[in-house]
Design a protein around this motif. Structure first.
Motif, PDB file in Angstrom:
ATOM      1  N   VAL A 167       0.841  -1.199   0.000  1.00 13.40           N
ATOM      2  CA  VAL A 167       0.000   0.000   0.000  1.00 13.40           C
ATOM      3  C   VAL A 167       0.876   1.250   0.000  1.00 13.40           C
ATOM      4  O   VAL A 167       0.651   2.181  -0.775  1.00 13.40           O
ATOM      5  CB  VAL A 167      -0.952   0.013   1.219  1.00 13.40           C
ATOM      6  N   ASP A 168       1.894   1.274   0.865  1.00  9.00           N
ATOM      7  CA  ASP A 168       2.804   2.425   0.929  1.00  9.00           C
ATOM      8  C   ASP A 168       3.512   2.647  -0.410  1.00  9.00           C
ATOM      9  O   ASP A 168       3.661   3.781  -0.865  1.00  9.00           O
ATOM     10  CB  ASP A 168       3.838   2.250   2.040  1.00  9.00           C
ATOM     11  N   PHE A 169       3.943   1.567  -1.056  1.00 15.55           N
ATOM     12  CA  PHE A 169       4.616   1.667  -2.349  1.00 15.55           C
ATOM     13  C   PHE A 169       3.672   2.246  -3.409  1.00 15.55           C
ATOM     14  O   PHE A 169       4.037   3.178  -4.142  1.00 15.55           O
ATOM     15  CB  PHE A 169       5.132   0.291  -2.794  1.00 15.55           C
ATOM     16  N   ILE A 170       2.461   1.723  -3.484  1.00 19.99           N
ATOM     17  CA  ILE A 170       1.479   2.199  -4.464  1.00 19.99           C
ATOM     18  C   ILE A 170       1.149   3.672  -4.208  1.00 19.99           C
ATOM     19  O   ILE A 170       1.084   4.479  -5.137  1.00 19.99           O
ATOM     20  CB  ILE A 170       0.210   1.325  -4.444  1.00 19.99           C
ATOM     21  N   ASN A 171       0.963   4.022  -2.936  1.00 22.69           N
ATOM     22  CA  ASN A 171       0.656   5.412  -2.604  1.00 22.69           C
ATOM     23  C   ASN A 171       1.767   6.355  -3.042  1.00 22.69           C
ATOM     24  O   ASN A 171       1.503   7.426  -3.596  1.00 22.69           O
ATOM     25  CB  ASN A 171       0.408   5.557  -1.100  1.00 22.69           C
ATOM     26  N   ARG A 172       3.028   5.963  -2.811  1.00 23.95           N
ATOM     27  CA  ARG A 172       4.159   6.810  -3.229  1.00 23.95           C
ATOM     28  C   ARG A 172       4.181   6.970  -4.746  1.00 23.95           C
ATOM     29  O   ARG A 172       4.390   8.076  -5.261  1.00 23.95           O
ATOM     30  CB  ARG A 172       5.484   6.210  -2.742  1.00 23.95           C
ATOM     31  N   GLU A 173       3.976   5.866  -5.478  1.00 28.71           N
ATOM     32  CA  GLU A 173       4.002   5.919  -6.950  1.00 28.71           C
ATOM     33  C   GLU A 173       2.884   6.818  -7.487  1.00 28.71           C
ATOM     34  O   GLU A 173       3.115   7.639  -8.381  1.00 28.71           O
ATOM     35  CB  GLU A 173       3.868   4.508  -7.538  1.00 28.71           C
ATOM     36  N   LEU A 174       1.679   6.664  -6.965  1.00 27.05           N
ATOM     37  CA  LEU A 174       0.558   7.477  -7.437  1.00 27.05           C
ATOM     38  C   LEU A 174       0.753   8.951  -7.088  1.00 27.05           C
ATOM     39  O   LEU A 174       0.439   9.831  -7.893  1.00 27.05           O
ATOM     40  CB  LEU A 174      -0.760   6.961  -6.857  1.00 27.05           C
TER      41      LEU A 174
END
Length: 122
Positions: free
Chosen positions: A24-31
């Motif tokens: 979730v943290d990775f996806i949030n950073r990318e978005l």
């Protein structure tokens, strides 16, 4: 992609499922990186309530470093990075009669010093 983030129908019909908080943290950073605009950083409180007795044991168990590094399901992280247009989800029931309850998805429209303005998208 940036154009899709302002289309409410597009957002209402989609969700991202992730197996762990790390994903979730990775996806949030990318978005967030794909959104234009300036980032605003918010921090959680990192000290004991003043009504609590300040003892050496409490300070050792609940030092700011310990509190700031907690990553628990259902509890927001110490550092929250947002931009206008970012998607967020409420983790608490604020005003159920007006749709502001746990799990409500919103899109950030304004970032204040201590207040975040958002519109409901679900």
């Amino acid at each position: 992609m940036n154009k899709c983030l302002w289309d409410l129908t597009y957002l209402q019909q989609r969700a991202i499922l992730a197996p762990t908080n790390e994903v979730v943290d990775f996806i949030n950073r990318e978005l967030l990186e794909n959104l234009s605009g300036e980032e605003k950083i918010y921090f959680s409180s990192d000290s004991l309530c003043q009504s609590e007795e300040e003892s050496e044991i409490n300070m050792a168990l609940f030092s700011p470093d310990v509190l700031n590094n907690l990553h628990l399901s259902g509890l927001p992280n110490h550092k929250l990075v947002l931009k206008v247009g970012a998607l967020v989800m409420l983790l608490k029931n604020f005003d159920q009669a007006n749709g502001l309850c746990n799990g409500t998805r919103l899109q950030v429209t304004k970032l204040g010093k201590i207040v975040i303005e958002a519109k409901i998208i679900t």
